[in-house]
Design a protein around this motif. Structure first.
Motif, PDB file in Angstrom:
ATOM      1  N   ASP A 181       0.844  -1.198   0.000  1.00  0.00           N
ATOM      2  CA  ASP A 181       0.000   0.000   0.000  1.00  0.00           C
ATOM      3  C   ASP A 181       0.878   1.245   0.000  1.00  0.00           C
ATOM      4  O   ASP A 181       0.637   2.198  -0.749  1.00  0.00           O
ATOM      5  N   GLU A 183       4.043   1.427  -0.998  1.00  0.00           N
ATOM      6  CA  GLU A 183       4.789   1.496  -2.251  1.00  0.00           C
ATOM      7  C   GLU A 183       3.922   2.023  -3.399  1.00  0.00           C
ATOM      8  O   GLU A 183       4.379   2.849  -4.197  1.00  0.00           O
ATOM      9  N   THR A 184       2.681   1.560  -3.493  1.00  0.00           N
ATOM     10  CA  THR A 184       1.815   2.010  -4.594  1.00  0.00           C
ATOM     11  C   THR A 184       1.480   3.491  -4.450  1.00  0.00           C
ATOM     12  O   THR A 184       1.494   4.242  -5.431  1.00  0.00           O
ATOM     13  N   ARG A 185       1.183   3.939  -3.224  1.00  0.00           N
ATOM     14  CA  ARG A 185       0.836   5.349  -3.019  1.00  0.00           C
ATOM     15  C   ARG A 185       2.018   6.269  -3.302  1.00  0.00           C
ATOM     16  O   ARG A 185       1.874   7.313  -3.943  1.00  0.00           O
ATOM     17  N   ARG A 186       3.184   5.896  -2.830  1.00  0.00           N
ATOM     18  CA  ARG A 186       4.355   6.775  -2.995  1.00  0.00           C
ATOM     19  C   ARG A 186       4.858   6.820  -4.429  1.00  0.00           C
ATOM     20  O   ARG A 186       5.482   7.800  -4.844  1.00  0.00           O
ATOM     21  N   ASN A 187       4.616   5.770  -5.164  1.00  0.00           N
ATOM     22  CA  ASN A 187       5.071   5.739  -6.551  1.00  0.00           C
ATOM     23  C   ASN A 187       3.991   6.185  -7.528  1.00  0.00           C
ATOM     24  O   ASN A 187       4.193   6.143  -8.736  1.00  0.00           O
ATOM     25  N   GLY A 188       2.841   6.605  -6.967  1.00  0.00           N
ATOM     26  CA  GLY A 188       1.769   7.102  -7.812  1.00  0.00           C
ATOM     27  C   GLY A 188       1.225   6.062  -8.769  1.00  0.00           C
ATOM     28  O   GLY A 188       0.818   6.383  -9.891  1.00  0.00           O
ATOM     29  N   MET A 189       1.212   4.829  -8.318  1.00  0.00           N
ATOM     30  CA  MET A 189       0.757   3.741  -9.186  1.00  0.00           C
ATOM     31  C   MET A 189      -0.472   3.076  -8.574  1.00  0.00           C
ATOM     32  O   MET A 189      -0.643   3.058  -7.358  1.00  0.00           O
ATOM     33  N   LYS A 190      -1.309   2.525  -9.429  1.00  0.00           N
ATOM     34  CA  LYS A 190      -2.513   1.843  -8.966  1.00  0.00           C
ATOM     35  C   LYS A 190      -2.315   0.332  -9.047  1.00  0.00           C
ATOM     36  O   LYS A 190      -1.716  -0.169  -9.996  1.00  0.00           O
TER      37      LYS A 190
END
Length: 304
Positions: A181, A183-190
């Motif tokens: 969660d 990693e996805t938020r910080r990398n702007g990825m879904k």
């Protein structure tokens, strides 16, 4: 080994702790999950840590200095370090104010717990993470990690719980959901929005079957028949998900089991070959050397 013996063995990795002090507590669930709590100054020597377990570290307070190939890197709390290759590390030194955990998982238990997680994570993000597996945490994220690991540690102690393994499996899954969660938020990825439930259930069932039947069955066809699909289809979906064939995954699980048995001095190599359903000791020896580069006898002596 029993869980108590495994805990003692892991604690022995810290046998050179300062002036005989042992600020280390180890809780073990069979050879599948180990939670190592470290409070205070200590040193882990990789020469003592002969392990093929998947390792991660959570730093709650203080700092840790990791030396590898004569280069030392120091990381500070709060942080989660994933994919920690203990065997490749020269030493790990924990600061006097260190509070944190090392989480050790055998690969079968890890795959069972994280199959669903990785179905949701794209290959780009997972590659990026594994190239730099350190995740700095804010105070709220750190607290969530701490609570989840304490949950695992608490339930490892509940030996009489009917569903202990299932609860621990869920706890590990929660830990990695928290990580990904962030990693996805910080990398702007879904994350992927669609999950193939049919194939996900088949891969999970395959890993369960291998974990429970690898002593008796080494052949892909047996597992494919149990899952009512062809060996080719089974290998295809496993290669897509894990990047490995069914044969490789079966062999890896057998090797993990063999190494556990070889650490038990009460079992002869002949007995181990029989437990793992090899035709004879020679066949087992050739299999083991092909996958590890050393004979079972030399592995047992530590000549790796």
């Amino acid at each position: 080994m029993t869980s108590a013996e495994l805990s003692k063995d892991i604690a022995g990795w810290f046998a050179d702790a300062y002036e005989g002090r042992m600020p280390v507590q180890v809780e073990s669930f069979d050879n599948e999950l180990h939670i190592v709590k470290i409070c205070g100054e200590a040193r882990l020597s990789s020469s003592k840590a002969s392990t093929d377990l998947y390792a991660s570290m959570y730093i709650n307070k203080g700092s840790v200095s990791i030396t590898q190939d004569k280069e030392t890197v120091t990381d500070h709390a709060p942080m989660f370090i994933d994919v920690l290759d203990i065997k490749a590390i020269d030493s790990i030194v924990f600061s006097h104010d260190f509070i944190g955990y090392i989480i050790l998982l055998n690969h079968t238990f890890l795959k069972e717990a994280t199959t669903e997680v990785f179905r949701r994570v794209g290959s780009e993000l997972s590659t990026r993470h594994f190239n730099n597996p350190k995740t700095a945490l804010n105070s709220e994220e750190s607290e969530n990690f701490c609570k989840t690991i304490e949950f695992l540690s608490r339930h490892i102690k509940e030996k009489n719980h009917t569903f202990q393994r299932e609860i621990l499996n869920t706890g590990v899954k929660l830990l990695f959901y928290e990580l990904w969660d962030i990693e996805t938020r910080r990398n702007g990825m879904k994350p992927r929005s669609t999950v193939n439930i049919h194939w996900d259930s088949i891969t999970s069932h395959f890993m369960y079957l291998v974990h429970t039947h690898c002593h008796e069955h080494h052949d892909v066809t047996w597992y494919a028949n149990k899952l009512c699909i062809t060996p080719e289809k089974l290998t295809g979906v496993l290669k897509k998900l894990y990047g490995k064939t069914a044969n490789v995954l079966i062999d890896e699980t057998i090797m993990a089991e063999a190494k556990v048995f070889l650490r038990n001095p009460d079992l002869s190599i002949q007995e181990i070959s029989e437990i793992l359903s090899f035709a004879d000791q020679s066949t087992f020896g050739k299999f083991f050397k092909r996958h590890s580069g050393v004979s079972p006898a030399n592995y047992r002596k530590g000549k790796q």
